[in-house]
Design an enzyme around this catalytic site. Structure first.
Site, PDB file in Angstrom:
ATOM      1  N   CYS A 159       0.837  -1.203   0.000  1.00  0.00           N
ATOM      2  CA  CYS A 159       0.000   0.000   0.000  1.00  0.00           C
ATOM      3  C   CYS A 159       0.880   1.265   0.000  1.00  0.00           C
ATOM      4  CB  CYS A 159      -0.981  -0.025   1.170  1.00  0.00           C
ATOM      5  SG  CYS A 159      -2.342   1.156   0.995  1.00  0.00           S
TER       6      CYS A 159
ATOM      7  N   HIS B 206      -3.124  -5.043   1.500  1.00  0.00           N
ATOM      8  CA  HIS B 206      -2.487  -5.285   2.789  1.00  0.00           C
ATOM      9  C   HIS B 206      -2.483  -6.769   3.150  1.00  0.00           C
ATOM     10  CE1 HIS B 206      -2.391  -1.054   4.443  1.00  0.00           C
ATOM     11  NE2 HIS B 206      -3.319  -0.889   3.517  1.00  0.00           N
TER      12      HIS B 206
ATOM     13  N   GLU C 187      -0.668  -8.134   5.275  1.00  0.00           N
ATOM     14  CA  GLU C 187      -0.410  -8.224   6.714  1.00  0.00           C
ATOM     15  C   GLU C 187      -1.693  -8.178   7.544  1.00  0.00           C
ATOM     16  OE1 GLU C 187      -0.260  -3.767   5.856  1.00  0.00           O
ATOM     17  OE2 GLU C 187       0.160  -5.650   4.824  1.00  0.00           O
TER      18      GLU C 187
END
Length: 255
Positions: free
Chosen positions: A78, A202, A204
């Protein structure tokens, strides 16, 4: 293998947690000299303007650029994608400083504002071929950027379909695709160029660690290749950015 995670702002804790699930140690990076202790780096998602201001305050940009130039693996998610891009459009007045290295043009807020954030399944054939699992990946797009064009050495890893009335910009001349052009077009959301990996979403923030595993294998392959070609010579970050850092009072690290 120790992985650095730029920890100025954003989802660095989530990246470290994902690495831990893979049995990999991740350490927070806030100072230029800390880059000397890691062999690869993740630049997390967050607010790119804020991250850029904090990186400038801590004199991190010269060291980050040198880290990229040495060929060490770097992954941007991002906001991290924006940092790594050579060119950016859709920025706030005055723009922001970029690390660069990735031959692409990125639109900073291509998918809109915070309330237009979304999740979607994206086709990831290359990731699936390397890591197995489902043929799609659940992408989390939060005020997400998108890649508008790439250079000849950039490998496109994933696309996302957008409606034709979505405003698309060209890096050379500002061009707009009107809604009568095509019913749907694909925008690039994941790319790789040599030592650089970048995703507009994302990973994560999901339980699926395949992108982290992909990056770790990419880093390991590059490390083995560098060792065999250089006879084990270690290339360090340039002294200019590390040795000349001025002492400044600490400021808050925002999350």
């Amino acid at each position: 293998m120790t992985v650095g995670v730029l920890a100025l702002q954003g989802s660095f804790n989530e990246h470290i947690a994902a690495l831990r699930r893979l049995g990999v140690q991740g350490i927070e990076i806030r100072k230029a000299e800390q880059l000397l202790t890691v062999s690869s780096l993740i630049i997390p998602g967050g607010e790119s303007t804020t991250m850029a201001k904090l990186a400038e305050y801590h004199n991190l940009f010269p060291a980050l650029r040198e880290f990229v130039k040495t060929g060490k693996p770097v992954w941007g998610t991002c906001a991290g994608l924006i940092f790594l891009a050579d060119r950016a459009v859709g920025q706030k007045e005055g723009g922001q400083e970029l690390v660069g290295g990735l031959d692409c043009t990125v639109h900073r807020n291509f998918f809109g504002s915070q309330i237009q954030s979304f999740e979607a399944d994206i086709s990831v054939p290359i990731l699936t071929s390397k890591e197995g699992g489902p043929e799609t990946y659940r992408g989390v797009f939060i005020r997400a950027p998108a890649v508008l064009d790439v250079g000849p050495d950039v490998e496109v890893l994933a696309h996302y379909p957008v409606p034709s009335n979505k405003v698309l910009y060209s890096s050379s001349t500002v061009q707009i695709q009107e809604e009568d052009a095509l019913l749907e077009t694909n925008v690039i959301v994941a790319v790789k160029q040599r030592n650089l990996l970048a995703t507009a979403f994302h990973p994560e923030l999901t339980a699926d660690t395949r992108w982290h595993s992909y990056f770790m294998k990419m880093a390991k392959e590059m490390e083995q290749g560098a060792s065999s070609s250089s006879g084990g010579t270690i290339v360090s970050v340039g002294e200019t950015s590390v040795g000349t850092e001025q002492t400044k009072p600490d400021i808050p690290i925002y999350q």
